[in-house]
Design a protein around this motif. Sequence first.
Motif, PDB file in Angstrom:
ATOM      1  N   LEU A  29      59.712   8.477  44.034  1.00  9.90           N
ATOM      2  CA  LEU A  29      58.653   9.046  44.620  1.00  9.90           C
ATOM      3  C   LEU A  29      59.213   9.543  46.125  1.00  9.90           C
ATOM      4  O   LEU A  29      59.590   8.831  46.943  1.00  9.90           O
ATOM      5  CB  LEU A  29      57.437   8.061  45.121  1.00  9.90           C
ATOM      6  N   ILE A  30      59.652  10.814  45.906  1.00  9.17           N
ATOM      7  CA  ILE A  30      60.095  11.135  47.168  1.00  9.17           C
ATOM      8  C   ILE A  30      59.307  12.363  47.951  1.00  9.17           C
ATOM      9  O   ILE A  30      59.171  13.611  47.357  1.00  9.17           O
ATOM     10  CB  ILE A  30      61.686  12.021  46.933  1.00  9.17           C
ATOM     11  N   TRP A  31      58.587  12.111  48.879  1.00  8.85           N
ATOM     12  CA  TRP A  31      57.752  12.958  49.822  1.00  8.85           C
ATOM     13  C   TRP A  31      58.118  13.258  51.095  1.00  8.85           C
ATOM     14  O   TRP A  31      58.619  12.314  51.729  1.00  8.85           O
ATOM     15  CB  TRP A  31      56.339  12.425  49.625  1.00  8.85           C
ATOM     16  N   THR A  32      57.553  14.263  51.630  1.00  9.08           N
ATOM     17  CA  THR A  32      57.834  14.425  52.919  1.00  9.08           C
ATOM     18  C   THR A  32      56.483  13.646  53.711  1.00  9.08           C
ATOM     19  O   THR A  32      55.704  13.178  53.166  1.00  9.08           O
ATOM     20  CB  THR A  32      57.651  15.965  53.443  1.00  9.08           C
ATOM     21  N   ARG A  33      56.658  13.538  54.875  1.00  4.84           N
ATOM     22  CA  ARG A  33      55.693  12.936  55.547  1.00  4.84           C
ATOM     23  C   ARG A  33      54.381  13.563  55.445  1.00  4.84           C
ATOM     24  O   ARG A  33      53.305  13.084  55.486  1.00  4.84           O
ATOM     25  CB  ARG A  33      56.151  12.682  57.274  1.00  4.84           C
ATOM     26  N   ILE A  69      52.902  12.733  52.186  1.00  6.06           N
ATOM     27  CA  ILE A  69      52.271  11.342  52.166  1.00  6.06           C
ATOM     28  C   ILE A  69      50.925  11.244  52.715  1.00  6.06           C
ATOM     29  O   ILE A  69      49.963  10.505  52.404  1.00  6.06           O
ATOM     30  CB  ILE A  69      53.356  10.499  52.855  1.00  6.06           C
ATOM     31  N   ILE A  70      50.559  12.164  53.956  1.00  6.73           N
ATOM     32  CA  ILE A  70      49.365  12.057  54.609  1.00  6.73           C
ATOM     33  C   ILE A  70      48.252  12.949  53.775  1.00  6.73           C
ATOM     34  O   ILE A  70      47.279  12.604  53.553  1.00  6.73           O
ATOM     35  CB  ILE A  70      49.542  12.936  55.860  1.00  6.73           C
ATOM     36  N   GLU A  71      48.998  13.887  53.012  1.00  7.77           N
ATOM     37  CA  GLU A  71      47.897  14.979  52.359  1.00  7.77           C
ATOM     38  C   GLU A  71      47.672  14.262  50.942  1.00  7.77           C
ATOM     39  O   GLU A  71      46.322  14.593  50.459  1.00  7.77           O
ATOM     40  CB  GLU A  71      48.650  16.268  52.180  1.00  7.77           C
ATOM     41  N   LEU A  72      48.587  13.520  50.365  1.00  3.93           N
ATOM     42  CA  LEU A  72      48.217  13.063  49.054  1.00  3.93           C
ATOM     43  C   LEU A  72      47.060  12.239  48.896  1.00  3.93           C
ATOM     44  O   LEU A  72      46.035  12.491  47.912  1.00  3.93           O
ATOM     45  CB  LEU A  72      49.444  12.165  48.571  1.00  3.93           C
ATOM     46  N   PRO A  73      46.695  11.328  49.765  1.00  4.77           N
ATOM     47  CA  PRO A  73      45.110  10.334  49.641  1.00  4.77           C
ATOM     48  C   PRO A  73      44.061  11.380  49.727  1.00  4.77           C
ATOM     49  O   PRO A  73      43.068  11.290  48.832  1.00  4.77           O
ATOM     50  CB  PRO A  73      45.319   9.540  50.857  1.00  4.77           C
ATOM     51  N   PHE A  74      44.049  12.407  50.515  1.00  2.08           N
ATOM     52  CA  PHE A  74      43.151  13.335  50.674  1.00  2.08           C
ATOM     53  C   PHE A  74      42.880  14.297  49.278  1.00  2.08           C
ATOM     54  O   PHE A  74      41.719  14.531  48.834  1.00  2.08           O
ATOM     55  CB  PHE A  74      43.287  14.620  51.749  1.00  2.08           C
ATOM     56  N   LEU A  75      44.063  14.585  48.738  1.00  2.67           N
ATOM     57  CA  LEU A  75      43.935  15.198  47.403  1.00  2.67           C
ATOM     58  C   LEU A  75      43.329  14.541  46.400  1.00  2.67           C
ATOM     59  O   LEU A  75      42.269  14.875  45.777  1.00  2.67           O
ATOM     60  CB  LEU A  75      45.365  15.533  46.780  1.00  2.67           C
TER      61      LEU A  75
END
Length: 460
Positions: free
Chosen positions: A179-183, A186-192
């Motif tokens: 799991l390699i995500w940018t900051r 990481i913030i956007e994924l929960p909203f998705l």
Amino acid sequence: MVRSRFLRDLAVLAALAGVYFVAGKLGLKLASVHASASAVWPCTGIALASFLILGYRAWPAILVGAFLVNLTTAGSVATSIGIAAGNTLEGVVGCYLVNRFAGGQHAFERAQDIFKFGLLAGMVSTTIAATLGITSLALGGFADRAMYGSIWCTWWLGDAVGAVVVTPFLLLWRENPRLIWTREQIIELPFLFLGLFFAGWIVFGGRFHSALKNYPLEYLCNPFLIWAAFRYGRRKAATAICVLSAIATWGTLHGFGPFSRESQNTSLLLLEAFMGITALTTLALAAEITEHKRADEHVRQLAVTDPLTGLANYRRLLDSLNSEIKRCGRIGRSFAVLLLDLDGLKKINDAHGHLVGSRALCRLADTLRIHCREIDTAARYGGDEFVLVLPETDPEAARRVAQRISECLRNDGEEPPISVSTGAAIFPRDGRTIDDLLAAADRALYGDKGSSKRKLRLSR
């Protein structure tokens, strides 16, 4: 070693058979048209992924798992063997077709291969299990022959959608489990995923079912799948598809959503058809976007990379020097510029040919990579000249780097032997602009060349 490998393989196959059995029992809990035929059948995806990953040696696990599922559900030993054989042969044929025509484990890297996968693994190979399975039950007297077509369609569609939904999820997560995500991601994924859950609740939940059941609201979920495809690529898109499939299946089973009908089997068939088409479309979009991003990145690399050595080119060198000058202005720490010139390149080309001369340049480039820190920049300045930009480096440290590079080249063991002349400049001591720094390094370089020639004459 042979025994330990055998035991390890046996454990893997046993675990696979167990997973298949559990998934099969869960799938058959949703069977309505016949106890052995379910419109929700993830086992096909598990089996196909297993064959693509482990090879054809996975067949005993699939055969045993399928046999136990059906033996403990309905029919006889003979019909269970026939169904298990069909499920196993389905996976074998699907694996062969995907390996032969759709890129194998890499089927989800290109849109055209995804559509081939959907055709070959989702539509063609799945006819084997449906045909052998219902035929075995009909011959054994456990299925009404008048229901042959209805049971066959349910069996086939459940297997087909299981292949196009579950197989990509398993293969893509196995390909890259990190799991390699940018900051921002990481913030956007929960909203998705919160948005996907909310849309699924609106469409397939019971809250608004009576008021909205006649509206095609299933397409409200598509923007979130497209969002996953654009921002996160194939793996997250496959995950989003599985999440939506689980939500939609739960809602449809409880009589909610646009696919709800009086018959549970009809409801599930309509849902599965929608999910299969949605899965293929989303995965193809994700693959196309990933391919375009990869092509754009390749073009960007070509724009800042020397094609022969793979080091930074002159454009990137200037960007790096500009960045270091600005950084030095902020924090007040100097940096070094090390200019290196490959000695006697023309003689190497004349004596050994230009291929050997090009290899000599690459040998020097490889040596620079070895002695570079992550914060350093190694670039080809032009012709046989190279530059190392060394942040936070004083004159003595730059001299030691030059010595290590010269020593490494002397001892690399390749023919012909090569050497370099070096010159260093320190910012801001030797210059406050790029041109001044490179000119100072160039003067030091030719001073080093002159010193080397004098030493050579004295030695003679």
